[in-house]
Write a protein that holds these residues in place. Sequence first.
Motif, PDB file in Angstrom:
ATOM      1  N   HIS A  59       0.861  -1.188   0.000  1.00 43.12           N
ATOM      2  CA  HIS A  59       0.000   0.000   0.000  1.00 43.12           C
ATOM      3  C   HIS A  59       0.894   1.235   0.000  1.00 43.12           C
ATOM      4  O   HIS A  59       1.922   1.246   0.673  1.00 43.12           O
ATOM      5  CB  HIS A  59      -0.841   0.101   1.276  1.00 43.12           C
ATOM      6  N   SER A  78     -11.299   4.393  -8.551  1.00 45.98           N
ATOM      7  CA  SER A  78     -10.275   3.354  -8.647  1.00 45.98           C
ATOM      8  C   SER A  78     -10.018   3.050 -10.114  1.00 45.98           C
ATOM      9  O   SER A  78     -10.940   3.028 -10.926  1.00 45.98           O
ATOM     10  CB  SER A  78     -10.745   2.064  -7.968  1.00 45.98           C
ATOM     11  N   THR A  81      -3.211   0.847 -12.839  1.00 41.82           N
ATOM     12  CA  THR A  81      -2.052   1.520 -13.427  1.00 41.82           C
ATOM     13  C   THR A  81      -1.018   0.541 -13.957  1.00 41.82           C
ATOM     14  O   THR A  81      -0.142   0.926 -14.724  1.00 41.82           O
ATOM     15  CB  THR A  81      -1.370   2.465 -12.420  1.00 41.82           C
ATOM     16  N   THR A  89      -1.617  -3.267 -10.089  1.00 36.07           N
ATOM     17  CA  THR A  89      -1.595  -2.106  -9.211  1.00 36.07           C
ATOM     18  C   THR A  89      -2.861  -1.309  -9.436  1.00 36.07           C
ATOM     19  O   THR A  89      -3.188  -0.967 -10.580  1.00 36.07           O
ATOM     20  CB  THR A  89      -0.357  -1.227  -9.465  1.00 36.07           C
ATOM     21  N   ALA A  91      -4.858   2.186  -8.427  1.00 28.07           N
ATOM     22  CA  ALA A  91      -4.704   3.536  -7.899  1.00 28.07           C
ATOM     23  C   ALA A  91      -6.070   4.037  -7.444  1.00 28.07           C
ATOM     24  O   ALA A  91      -7.106   3.575  -7.933  1.00 28.07           O
ATOM     25  CB  ALA A  91      -4.128   4.461  -8.969  1.00 28.07           C
ATOM     26  N   TYR A  92      -6.049   4.978  -6.492  1.00 24.57           N
ATOM     27  CA  TYR A  92      -7.294   5.511  -5.933  1.00 24.57           C
ATOM     28  C   TYR A  92      -7.155   7.006  -5.677  1.00 24.57           C
ATOM     29  O   TYR A  92      -6.069   7.500  -5.396  1.00 24.57           O
ATOM     30  CB  TYR A  92      -7.600   4.925  -4.554  1.00 24.57           C
ATOM     31  N   ARG A 106      -4.629  10.196  -2.045  1.00 22.87           N
ATOM     32  CA  ARG A 106      -4.204   9.504  -3.270  1.00 22.87           C
ATOM     33  C   ARG A 106      -3.449   8.274  -2.793  1.00 22.87           C
ATOM     34  O   ARG A 106      -2.610   8.361  -1.896  1.00 22.87           O
ATOM     35  CB  ARG A 106      -3.304  10.378  -4.132  1.00 22.87           C
ATOM     36  N   SER A 108      -2.257   3.825  -3.720  1.00 22.25           N
ATOM     37  CA  SER A 108      -2.160   2.702  -4.650  1.00 22.25           C
ATOM     38  C   SER A 108      -1.955   1.421  -3.845  1.00 22.25           C
ATOM     39  O   SER A 108      -1.447   1.445  -2.727  1.00 22.25           O
ATOM     40  CB  SER A 108      -1.027   2.891  -5.654  1.00 22.25           C
ATOM     41  N   THR A 109      -2.373   0.316  -4.443  1.00 24.42           N
ATOM     42  CA  THR A 109      -2.260  -0.998  -3.832  1.00 24.42           C
ATOM     43  C   THR A 109      -1.785  -1.990  -4.879  1.00 24.42           C
ATOM     44  O   THR A 109      -2.323  -2.020  -5.985  1.00 24.42           O
ATOM     45  CB  THR A 109      -3.631  -1.468  -3.290  1.00 24.42           C
TER      46      THR A 109
END
Length: 153
Positions: A59, A78, A81, A89, A91-92, A106, A108-109
């Motif tokens: 995260h 969401s 990427t 991956t 992104a949010y 902002r 990403s996971t």
Amino acid sequence: MARHLYHCPLRWSDMDAFGHVNNVVFLRYLEEARIDFMFRLRPRDGSPSFSGGSVVARHEIDYKLPLVHRHEPVIIESWVTKIGAASLTIAYEIKEADDPQRVYVRASTVVVPYDLEAGRPRRITAEERHYLQEYLEGAEPRRTGAEEDALVA
């Protein structure tokens, strides 16, 4: 490219002693949006895509503005990427519904598909990749299948 939108309600218990949503709670918000995103991607035709488990490998979160508790939900956008051989991956952005320029977080996971029966990570299937590509934006240059195989090996 498309973005998944999730309307996330704020709960009274999300607030900390300083009167704003606690930083740890944002991980829960991201989880709710990610689960909603993955289940919406899953085909309804009985396909096994996205039906197995997945694990979070990483995260990253940038807190931009404090979020004070209120009754209106926030919007979590969401999108994907990066799609690798055995990870993706997401992104949010957590933002105001009526003011999309007001971004609270902002993040990403990195998500790894997981074979629950075998107890190990698994590769992303061609069908899953097809669905994920609809949400792919801001991606790195694509690798060939041979390059991806070399990374996983």
